[in-house]
Motif scaffolding. Structure first.
Motif, PDB file in Angstrom:
ATOM      1  N   LYS A 167      -1.209  -9.448   2.851  1.00 38.30           N
ATOM      2  CA  LYS A 167      -0.267  -8.984   3.915  1.00 38.30           C
ATOM      3  C   LYS A 167      -1.276  -8.081   4.896  1.00 38.30           C
ATOM      4  O   LYS A 167      -1.888  -7.237   4.342  1.00 38.30           O
ATOM      5  CB  LYS A 167       0.945  -8.279   3.692  1.00 38.30           C
ATOM      6  N   ASP A 188      -1.024  -6.268  -0.317  1.00 43.13           N
ATOM      7  CA  ASP A 188      -1.463  -5.418   0.939  1.00 43.13           C
ATOM      8  C   ASP A 188      -2.838  -5.227   1.122  1.00 43.13           C
ATOM      9  O   ASP A 188      -3.481  -4.974   0.257  1.00 43.13           O
ATOM     10  CB  ASP A 188      -0.786  -4.149   1.013  1.00 43.13           C
ATOM     11  N   ASP A 195       0.955  -1.244  -0.030  1.00 41.97           N
ATOM     12  CA  ASP A 195       0.092  -0.089  -0.052  1.00 41.97           C
ATOM     13  C   ASP A 195       0.927   1.167  -0.016  1.00 41.97           C
ATOM     14  O   ASP A 195       0.529   2.444   0.069  1.00 41.97           O
ATOM     15  CB  ASP A 195      -0.891   0.102   0.896  1.00 41.97           C
ATOM     16  N   SER A 196       2.265   1.133  -0.120  1.00 38.19           N
ATOM     17  CA  SER A 196       3.238   2.093  -0.304  1.00 38.19           C
ATOM     18  C   SER A 196       2.908   2.718  -1.647  1.00 38.19           C
ATOM     19  O   SER A 196       3.447   3.839  -1.731  1.00 38.19           O
ATOM     20  CB  SER A 196       4.578   1.589  -0.165  1.00 38.19           C
TER      21      SER A 196
HETATM   22  O1  KIV Z   1       3.598  -0.940   1.488  1.00 37.51           O
HETATM   23  C1  KIV Z   1       4.655  -1.715   1.576  1.00 37.51           C
HETATM   24  O2  KIV Z   1       5.404  -1.407   0.610  1.00 37.51           O
HETATM   25  C2  KIV Z   1       5.168  -2.312   2.784  1.00 37.51           C
HETATM   26  C3  KIV Z   1       6.600  -2.697   2.816  1.00 37.51           C
HETATM   27  C4  KIV Z   1       6.732  -3.834   3.708  1.00 37.51           C
HETATM   28  C5  KIV Z   1       7.660  -2.455   1.843  1.00 37.51           C
HETATM   29  O3  KIV Z   1       4.383  -2.584   3.476  1.00 37.51           O
END
Ligand code: KIV
Length: 280
Positions: free
Chosen positions: A112, A83, A44-45
């Motif tokens: 995740k 994510d 979610d970055s």
């Molecule tokens: O959102 C993301 O990119 C992350 C990291 C662990 C790189 O959660």
């Protein structure tokens, strides 16, 4: 060969370091997959590096679904992990299962989720029982930025290290297949890794984790707003992009683009017809 969530657990037993990067689009994911990454996270970055938000909390399920589908279409072998965005799993477990299922239907192999409360462990259990592998995420958890108050290192003393380990063990028992550890001192991350049977994937957590992950835009030197101390830059794409755009502008302005090879031409017969038409 397709990498599965189970395979990553075997890598830990074999002492084989795991390499993951984030990706958000088809062509980058395809190149990363062909390069041999073990896993690709649609993080979610993307809220910051792709959409220009000031934090990850603004990212929606719809946005995650678009980028997850794009990445999944480019990947053959790497484990594709999506994510779960802010509030797609926190409110209740049914929402979590349905939203995680949507990401799996878009092509993700696993999801995740951030955080370590008892409630999150219960969610991990239900997702795993529903056939959805879960990667957990502890240490600095960006979706909690408003309660944490900033980008801070976690596990800076014995008590907080043991607290992270306790939460990690609960998540492991709930069925998580791996754990992202973000911004944790090397010694603390090493101790946590040694006391888990699932692999730890560090980001700003030193060299003793079982694997590493970074945001691809940091690795490629493309995101100019901010680059964390722990990210290693392997390229300077921002410079490549700027130089390419400047050279293109110059070529358009001075008429050197497009050239003959970059253009289509009428056949002689059609050219003659056009000339006759213009002259009559
Ligand atoms: O959102 C993301 O990119 C992350 C990291 C662990 C790189 O959660």
């Amino acid at each position: 060969m397709k990498i599965t969530a189970k395979k990553l657990k075997e890598y830990k037993l074999q002492n084989k370091k795991i390499s993951l990067l984030t990706a958000y689009d088809y062509s980058t994911a395809k190149i990363f997959d062909e390069a041999g990454l073990d896993g690709i996270l649609i993080g979610d970055s993307l809220g910051q590096v792709i959409l220009g938000y000031n934090s990850t909390v603004k990212v929606s399920m719809n946005e995650m679904k678009i980028f997850t589908s794009a990445v999944a279409r480019g990947v053959k072998n790497a484990l594709v992990i999506a994510d779960m965005p802010f509030l797609s799993y926190q409110a209740n477990i049914s929402d979590a299962v349905l939203n995680a299922g949507e990401l799996i239907k878009c092509g993700a192999d696993a999801v995740k989720i951030e955080g370590g409360s008892k409630y999150i462990a219960e969610t991990v259990k239900r997702l795993t029982e529903s056939g959805i592998p879960v990667m957990a995420h502890l240490g600095f958890t960006p979706q909690f930025i408003n309660t944490i108050g900033g980008h801070v290192v976690s596990g800076k003393n014995l008590d907080t290290t043991l607290e992270i380990l306790k939460q990690a063990q609960e998540l492991e028992n709930a069925g998580a297949f791996a754990l992202v550890l973000e911004m944790v001192p090397t010694e603390s991350a090493e101790y946590i890794s040694q006391n888990l049977s699932i692999p730890t994937i560090g980001i700003g957590a030193g060299s003793k984790c079982d694997g590493q992950i970074l945001v691809s835009d940091d690795v490629l030197g493309k995101f100019k707003d901010f680059c964390p101390k722990f990210a290693r830059k392997y390229a300077n794409l921002a410079q490549v992009l700027e130089d390419s755009a400047k050279n293109y502008i110059e070529d358009v302005r001075n008429g050197s683009f497009p050239n003959e090879n970059e253009s289509f031409r009428l056949k002689d017969e059609e050219k003659e017809k056009l000339e006759n038409y213009k002259n009559n």
